[in-house]
Design an enzyme around this catalytic site. Structure first.
Site, PDB file in Angstrom:
ATOM      1  N   LYS A   1      30.801  52.618   9.750  1.00 57.65           N
ATOM      2  CA  LYS A   1      30.264  53.865  10.298  1.00 57.65           C
ATOM      3  C   LYS A   1      30.740  55.092   9.504  1.00 57.65           C
ATOM      4  O   LYS A   1      31.508  54.958   8.570  1.00 57.65           O
ATOM      5  CB  LYS A   1      30.602  53.971  11.787  1.00 57.65           C
TER       6      LYS A   1
HETATM    7  C1  LIG Z   1      27.813  49.977  15.678  1.00 56.66           C
HETATM    8  C2  LIG Z   1      26.995  50.300  16.846  1.00 56.66           C
HETATM    9  C3  LIG Z   1      27.491  50.213  18.153  1.00 56.66           C
HETATM   10  C4  LIG Z   1      28.807  49.573  18.492  1.00 56.66           C
HETATM   11  O1  LIG Z   1      29.879  50.163  17.872  1.00 56.66           O
HETATM   12  P1  LIG Z   1      31.284  49.405  17.897  1.00 56.66           P
HETATM   13  O2  LIG Z   1      32.276  50.499  17.624  1.00 56.66           O
HETATM   14  O3  LIG Z   1      31.241  48.369  16.814  1.00 56.66           O
HETATM   15  O4  LIG Z   1      31.470  48.818  19.236  1.00 56.66           O
HETATM   16  C5  LIG Z   1      26.715  50.668  19.201  1.00 56.66           C
HETATM   17  N1  LIG Z   1      25.476  51.146  18.975  1.00 56.66           N
HETATM   18  C6  LIG Z   1      24.953  51.227  17.745  1.00 56.66           C
HETATM   19  C7  LIG Z   1      23.580  51.793  17.575  1.00 56.66           C
HETATM   20  C8  LIG Z   1      25.685  50.784  16.644  1.00 56.66           C
HETATM   21  O5  LIG Z   1      25.137  50.795  15.422  1.00 56.66           O
END
Ligand SMILES: *Cc1c(COP(=O)(O)O)cnc(C)c1O
Length: 393
Positions: free
Chosen positions: A192
């Site tokens: 991210k």
């Molecule tokens: C990555 C992601 C999540 C979950 O994030 P985590 O921190 O890995 O739990 C939720 N929603 C979307 C759209 C994502 O891309």
């Protein structure tokens, strides 16, 4: 993977993140403590400083993932068995699975034509078809870092009495995403926009909701860990007020987050530079459709779409060619309503969400990580242009 392969994603970390981890290791306190507390404070300050300048009360709660954050957010809004939570089908399963954690049902909504974002008109149509009182919350997803039409969504939510929990997993930093609805959740997963390896941040304005989230985040124990150990007279004493969860962010990771937070704008500028290079290379090419964008786009993804009218190659074959050329790509997303669990449990067919199928079926996410060299960006561009050139028709 060969040496000169270009991965789809790569975290941007350096000696400052390394120093932060070593500092925490040497402190002897690895789990949630002063680093997590400071990360939350700095996150709130970040939102209040230029250029974001957010006002009003902002409670920031660090958690061990955005998935945990979404679960806590729904729980704090009182979502329970039989409730409907509206979510786009074009998202990661985390957005929908958290409704199931609480015995609620995810109800999918189509995206806007030519886009990847929940369609306000489709949202309202879906609401009209549900038994009155069943729909309790909506989770708009700021896909790729581009904010949803929050004005329209907030208007609908007010009229139907829905809580708005923003899935801002892709969307840090942003002026709109994550701080417009009742609760926003950011992700610090490894791929991210800023990362702690695994982690997330819940942001909300309502103090009672923040208190509930803080309680449920750590076993339903009604004092935070740092309080527990700071009061020397009763350091052993605590009370369990609820059957809570274990969703706290350890200091070891929070310390990385503090460094990444300070770099957030710098990292965004790097992603913007890559997106601009892709845009100018692909713009006007009839085989390729540029990602929708706008101001306040965190540019987490570069979701290129292939134009099937002008290409003699399928999206999946295109991805295979990119792979053979050593370029890592991804797909965002395989629509949830086509996944066995959701499809079978809720009796869904592909045709139920036609715009989602159109957008997702032709989508390829190109690498857009800070730290990509100009040569690597150029190689992605040349490879995409060469494959589409070879298969124009
Ligand atoms: C990555 C992601 C999540 C979950 O994030 P985590 O921190 O890995 O739990 C939720 N929603 C979307 C759209 C994502 O891309």
């Amino acid at each position: 993977m060969a040496n000169d392969d270009i991965p789809f994603a790569k975290p941007f970390t350096g000696t400052e993140e390394e120093d932060a981890v070593i500092r925490v290791l040497r402190s002897g306190w690895l789990t949630t403590g002063i680093e997590a507390l400071n990360f939350e404070k700095e996150f709130a300050e970040f939102l209040k400083r230029p250029p974001l300048l957010k006002t009003g009360s902002l409670h920031c709660l660090a958690v061990n993932s955005a998935t945990s954050g979404l679960h806590l957010a729904l729980e704090a809004c009182g979502i329970g068995p039989g409730d409907a939570v509206l979510v786009p089908s074009c998202t990661f399963t985390a957005t929908a699975e958290v409704a199931r954690y609480l015995g609620a049902d995810p109800v999918f909504v189509d995206v806007s034509p030519g886009a990847f974002h929940i369609d306000p008109a489709a949202l309202e149509n879906t609401l009209l078809k549900l038994p009155s009182g069943k729909a309790r919350a909506v989770i708009p997803v700021h896909y790729g870092g581009l904010p949803c039409d929050m004005e329209a969504i907030m208007d609908i939510a007010r009229r139907y009495g829905l809580k708005v929990i923003e899935d801002a997993a892709h969307a840090f930093p942003s002026a709109i995403a994550g701080t417009t609805g009742d609760i926003g959740v950011f992700s610090f997963y490894a791929t991210k926009t800023i990362t702690t390896g695994e982690g997330g941040m819940i942001v909300c304005g309502d103090e009672a909701i923040a208190r509930r989230i803080a309680l449920m985040r750590i076993h339903g124990i009604d004092r935070t860990i740092w309080n527990r150990y700071s009061d020397a007279r009763a350091s052993w004493y605590y009370e369990v007020a609820e059957a809570g969860y274990k969703y706290n962010l350890p200091d070891l990771l929070a310390a990385i987050g503090r460094v990444q937070l300070a770099r957030a704008w710098e990292l965004l500028r790097m992603r913007e530079t890559i997106a601009a290079a892709y845009d100018s290379a692909f713009c006007g090419n009839e085989c390729l459709l540029l990602p929708p964008t706008g101001s306040d786009d965190a540019r987490h993804l570069y979701p290129l779409r292939l134009n099937p009218l002008h290409l003699r190659i399928s999206r999946d074959e295109f991805i295979q060619k990119l792979k053979e050329a050593g370029i890592g790509v991804s797909v965002h997303f395989i629509p949830l309503h086509t996944m066995p669990f959701y499809k079978n449990r809720y009796h869904l067919t592909e045709e139920d969400f036609p715009e989602t199928m159109k957008s997702c079926r032709q989508e390829i996410s190109l690498p857009i990580w800070p730290g990509m060299s100009n040569a690597q960006v150029d190689r992605v561009i040349e490879t995409v242009l060469s494959i589409s050139g070879n298969f124009t028709g």
